[in-house]
Design a protein around this motif. Structure first.
Motif, PDB file in Angstrom:
ATOM      1  N   ARG A 177       0.821  -1.210   0.000  1.00  0.00           N
ATOM      2  CA  ARG A 177       0.000   0.000   0.000  1.00  0.00           C
ATOM      3  C   ARG A 177       0.860   1.267   0.000  1.00  0.00           C
ATOM      4  NH1 ARG A 177      -3.522  -3.492   3.200  1.00  0.00           N
ATOM      5  NH2 ARG A 177      -2.560  -2.795   5.134  1.00  0.00           N
ATOM      6  N   MET A 178       2.041   1.194   0.628  1.00  0.00           N
ATOM      7  CA  MET A 178       2.964   2.327   0.564  1.00  0.00           C
ATOM      8  C   MET A 178       3.439   2.533  -0.883  1.00  0.00           C
ATOM      9  SD  MET A 178       6.264   3.535   0.288  1.00  0.00           S
ATOM     10  CE  MET A 178       7.343   2.122   0.533  1.00  0.00           C
ATOM     11  N   PHE A 179       3.744   1.419  -1.577  1.00  0.00           N
ATOM     12  CA  PHE A 179       4.164   1.525  -2.975  1.00  0.00           C
ATOM     13  C   PHE A 179       3.044   2.137  -3.827  1.00  0.00           C
ATOM     14  CE2 PHE A 179       6.733  -2.494  -1.928  1.00  0.00           C
ATOM     15  CZ  PHE A 179       7.861  -1.762  -1.598  1.00  0.00           C
ATOM     16  N   MET A 180       1.800   1.722  -3.566  1.00  0.00           N
ATOM     17  CA  MET A 180       0.661   2.288  -4.287  1.00  0.00           C
ATOM     18  C   MET A 180       0.581   3.800  -4.070  1.00  0.00           C
ATOM     19  SD  MET A 180      -2.318  -0.497  -3.375  1.00  0.00           S
ATOM     20  CE  MET A 180      -3.642   0.447  -4.154  1.00  0.00           C
ATOM     21  N   ARG A 181       0.841   4.188  -2.843  1.00  0.00           N
ATOM     22  CA  ARG A 181       0.680   5.598  -2.469  1.00  0.00           C
ATOM     23  C   ARG A 181       1.672   6.491  -3.219  1.00  0.00           C
ATOM     24  NH1 ARG A 181       1.555   7.828   3.714  1.00  0.00           N
ATOM     25  NH2 ARG A 181       0.683   9.911   3.435  1.00  0.00           N
ATOM     26  N   VAL A 182       2.916   6.013  -3.400  1.00  0.00           N
ATOM     27  CA  VAL A 182       3.924   6.871  -4.039  1.00  0.00           C
ATOM     28  C   VAL A 182       3.865   6.799  -5.563  1.00  0.00           C
ATOM     29  CG1 VAL A 182       5.473   6.790  -2.059  1.00  0.00           C
ATOM     30  CG2 VAL A 182       5.742   5.093  -3.886  1.00  0.00           C
ATOM     31  N   GLY A 183       3.140   5.830  -6.109  1.00  0.00           N
ATOM     32  CA  GLY A 183       2.895   5.837  -7.546  1.00  0.00           C
ATOM     33  C   GLY A 183       3.679   4.810  -8.343  1.00  0.00           C
ATOM     34  N   GLU A 184       3.160   4.533  -9.551  1.00  0.00           N
ATOM     35  CA  GLU A 184       3.725   3.492 -10.415  1.00  0.00           C
ATOM     36  C   GLU A 184       5.059   3.889 -11.032  1.00  0.00           C
ATOM     37  OE1 GLU A 184       0.893   2.153 -13.361  1.00  0.00           O
ATOM     38  OE2 GLU A 184      -0.771   2.343 -11.932  1.00  0.00           O
ATOM     39  N   GLU A 185       5.366   5.198 -11.043  1.00  0.00           N
ATOM     40  CA  GLU A 185       6.594   5.603 -11.740  1.00  0.00           C
ATOM     41  C   GLU A 185       7.835   4.977 -11.128  1.00  0.00           C
ATOM     42  OE1 GLU A 185       5.506   9.162  -8.989  1.00  0.00           O
ATOM     43  OE2 GLU A 185       4.477   7.669 -10.237  1.00  0.00           O
ATOM     44  N   TRP A 186       7.790   4.670  -9.819  1.00  0.00           N
ATOM     45  CA  TRP A 186       8.984   4.093  -9.183  1.00  0.00           C
ATOM     46  C   TRP A 186       9.263   2.673  -9.669  1.00  0.00           C
ATOM     47  CZ3 TRP A 186      12.566   6.979  -7.202  1.00  0.00           C
ATOM     48  CH2 TRP A 186      12.220   8.248  -6.712  1.00  0.00           C
ATOM     49  N   PRO A 187       8.330   1.728  -9.562  1.00  0.00           N
ATOM     50  CA  PRO A 187       8.644   0.394 -10.109  1.00  0.00           C
ATOM     51  C   PRO A 187       8.853   0.406 -11.619  1.00  0.00           C
ATOM     52  CG  PRO A 187       6.357   0.506  -9.343  1.00  0.00           C
ATOM     53  CD  PRO A 187       7.039   1.738  -8.856  1.00  0.00           C
TER      54      PRO A 187
END
Length: 630
Positions: free
Chosen positions: A362-372
């Motif tokens: 959920r933290m990854f979702m919060r910061v957005g898809e651009e990171w992965p």
């Protein structure tokens, strides 16, 4: 709680590529499950036969409820299966352990032969220090290779290890040292977290002041220059290691000898010292690592937990090493130095199996898809989740963004007490977001009412395990009454303390803790269900709900909400979220109040401590908060 309650089920089904099932260790779940049911003892005997024993068992199990023995009179050593049989065979030069430190450029690699030799040397040194079979050793360390070496060395000589996560405070550490009767503490001067030093030894110094059983402290010095070791009790980790002989035979352990004590995270009160034994635990950890993770010879396995939790025991150390896998460990946290660090590590090391917590997802979702999306994640084959129910929105994001619509998701339900996976969707089977899945072959689980009667599909009840399994805990340290309560609350079944619902296909959705139930005007609401409804709104990154006393309804729902970056707290948004819950669940679940917050109280394993929120709200003592992250 009342016997049962209705749950609104909405199901989406994801069908994996048929080749995944065809190539998995268990190609046909239904056939394998029926094979287990026809002969449960024969099933587990077949798994145990894949491992090496010094002496075979007289009986697969003896069940005298609530006490179990597995592989009676068998003799073994778990480190023989994790190290010797690989290090003296074809895997001797295979990579066992990859470590990535938090600082740039910090990497270490140990082959099975190298790890085996270090463990033998450290085990020999422990015996020279007077540590013998049955003594308890407390480990309070950062996630470094020396941590793995130390815990395996304990197991090699038959010492019982009690690992305490290196984020606990002095009073929590002291309580665990005292309850376990630890004779030796192994620690480090510092750990590193988000670029800062965490002073571990200073906490140990305070924790051992009133711990009369402790005779020595071994200190891994990581800072440069390292601290001076003043007291006669303190010795340097590498000086101890160098003092050991190059060989150390594995102690012959009875299958029912204790292997470790691990204290539960304490979300429901005082932590309990869960005792696991050598034989059954080894079989359960090995079986689930190989057959649930579908682990193959060339996999690189990354479980993002810490050895201080059962997830780390079973799926960083004992399970993967018994299978002969390559294991990645790192001190890195998911958002430092930036939120792309986990995906950079996946790309750098070609990680194939990735196992993390819903909180992180959920933290990854919060910061957005651009990171992965900055990194190549093509190496990933299987992605998993552990710790709390994986809500449907997080499942779908994880599947699409990280798994690229091709990786099976293992949403695993199990506990410190179970020692191994119990419920999941086996690799290759149809996946349903929000549902953990079905009991794995070897486990008999059901959803029942308070009298132990199975409830109808779509009706919520209590999650129970109806039959014993090898990796089950054998005791709660120094507290038999608490142990017996697990089995004697409902009809002789193991009661997990979780609410759940089953669908027509037998898939189980875990709704949250039974002690997190909110009763509004006679209607039972699982916290996870309301939280999932809130998180399904595009503005919400994470949510927790509690019941607040109400003179008319008994309780009303209060929500604590963390917003996705870019959204601003407004009264209009509160109204929108309330309406969103109404449309998702019904008027009974509508929050009477919503607080927008920056963080939620969590244990270090990622579980939301709702009772802390409730205590703050009601102005009462929250009880034991030693496991709180902050």
């Amino acid at each position: 709680m009342s016997d049962s309650f209705d749950v609104k089920l909405e199901e989406t089904v994801y069908l994996p590529d048929p080749s995944i099932r065809d190539q998995s260790w268990i190609g046909d779940y239904d056939a394998e499950y029926q094979r287990f049911l026809r002969n449960p003892d024969g099933f587990w005997e077949g798994i145990a036969d894949e491992l090496e024993w010094f002496r075979k068992w007289d009986h697969v199990k003896k069940w005298n409820p609530p006490y179990a023995e597995w592989f009676t009179n068998a003799q073994l050593n778990i480190t023989h299966n994790c190290l010797d049989r690989h290090a003296t065979g074809e895997r001797r030069n295979k990579v066992a352990l990859i470590w990535r430190g938090e600082k740039e450029g910090q990497e270490r690699v140990l082959t099975y032969r190298q790890l085996y030799r270090q463990v033998m040397r450290f085990a020999s040194a422990l015996t020279k220090m007077g540590i013998t079979k049955g003594d308890t050793v407390c480990l309070y360390m950062p996630l470094v290779p020396e941590h793995i070496v130390a815990l395996l060395a304990c197991a090699r000589i038959g010492a019982v290890h009690n690992i305490v996560y290196g984020g606990f405070g002095a009073s929590a550490l002291n309580a665990r040292i005292r309850d376990s009767g630890a004779k030796l503490v192994i620690t480090s001067d510092v750990g590193y977290r988000r670029g800062k030093r965490v002073a571990l030894k200073a906490i140990v110094d305070e924790a051992v002041v009133n711990a009369p059983t402790v005779e020595k402290i071994i200190v891994l010095r990581r800072s440069d220059p390292g601290p001076e070791l003043f007291s006669e009790m303190e010795v340097d980790f590498y000086e101890v290691l160098e003092s050991g002989d190059t060989t150390c035979e594995a102690a012959v352990m009875d299958a029912e000898d204790p292997l470790f004590i691990l204290y539960t995270s304490g979300t429901t009160g005082q932590p309990k010292g869960i005792v696991h034994t050598c034989g059954g635990y080894m079989v359960g950890a090995y079986y689930t690592t190989k057959y649930v993770f579908d682990m193959k010879e060339n996999d690189v396995h990354w479980c993002t937990a810490d050895p201080g939790w059962i997830t780390g025991h079973s799926y960083i150390v004992y399970g993967p090493l018994s299978v002969g896998a390559t294991v990645l460990i790192t001190e890195t946290v998911p958002d430092y130095p930036d939120p792309g660090i986990f995906w950079r590590i996946v790309e750098d090391f070609g990680v194939t199996i990735f196992y993390t917590a819903p909180t992180a997802i959920r933290m990854f979702m919060r910061v957005g898809e651009e990171w992965p999306n900055k990194y190549n994640l093509d190496s990933l084959r299987i992605i998993g989740s552990v710790g709390e129910p994986l809500n449907p929105e997080a499942f779908e994001w994880y599947y699409r963004v990280i798994g690229k619509n091709r990786c099976p998701i293992l949403d695993t339900w199990w506990q410190t007490e179970t020692g191994m996976h119990m419920i999941t969707t086996m690799v290759g089977e149809p996946m349903k977001p929000g549902f953990a899945g079905r009991p794995i072959p070897g486990v008999v689980a059901d959803v029942v009412d308070a009298q132990g009667n199975p409830v109808e599909p779509g009706t919520g009840g209590l999650l129970v395990i109806k039959e014993p399994w090898p990796a089950q805990m054998r005791a709660v340290n120094n507290d038999d009454a608490r142990y017996r309560a697990y089995w004697e609350t409902i009809n002789g079944y193991y009661t997990a303390g979780d609410l759940a619902v089953k669908d027509e296909d037998g898939y189980i959705m875990v709704l949250g803790r039974s002690d997190d139930i909110i009763i509004v005007a006679g209607h039972n609401l699982g916290t996870a269900e309301v939280e999932s409804a809130l998180v399904s709104h595009e503005a919400v990154a994470e949510a927790a709900v509690i019941g607040i006393p109400d003179p008319v309804k008994g309780q009303t729902v209060k929500a604590f909400v963390i917003l996705v970056n870019g959204y601003t707290p407004t009264d209009k948004l509160k109204s929108d979220l309330t309406y969103h819950v109404r449309m998702g669940i019904g008027p009974i679940a509508m929050p009477s109040a919503i607080d927008f917050v920056d963080s939620l109280p969590k244990t270090r394993s990622g579980k939301i401590m709702r009772r802390v929120l409730k205590a703050q709200e009601l102005g009462i003592d929250p009880g034991d908060i030693s496991t709180l992250e902050e």
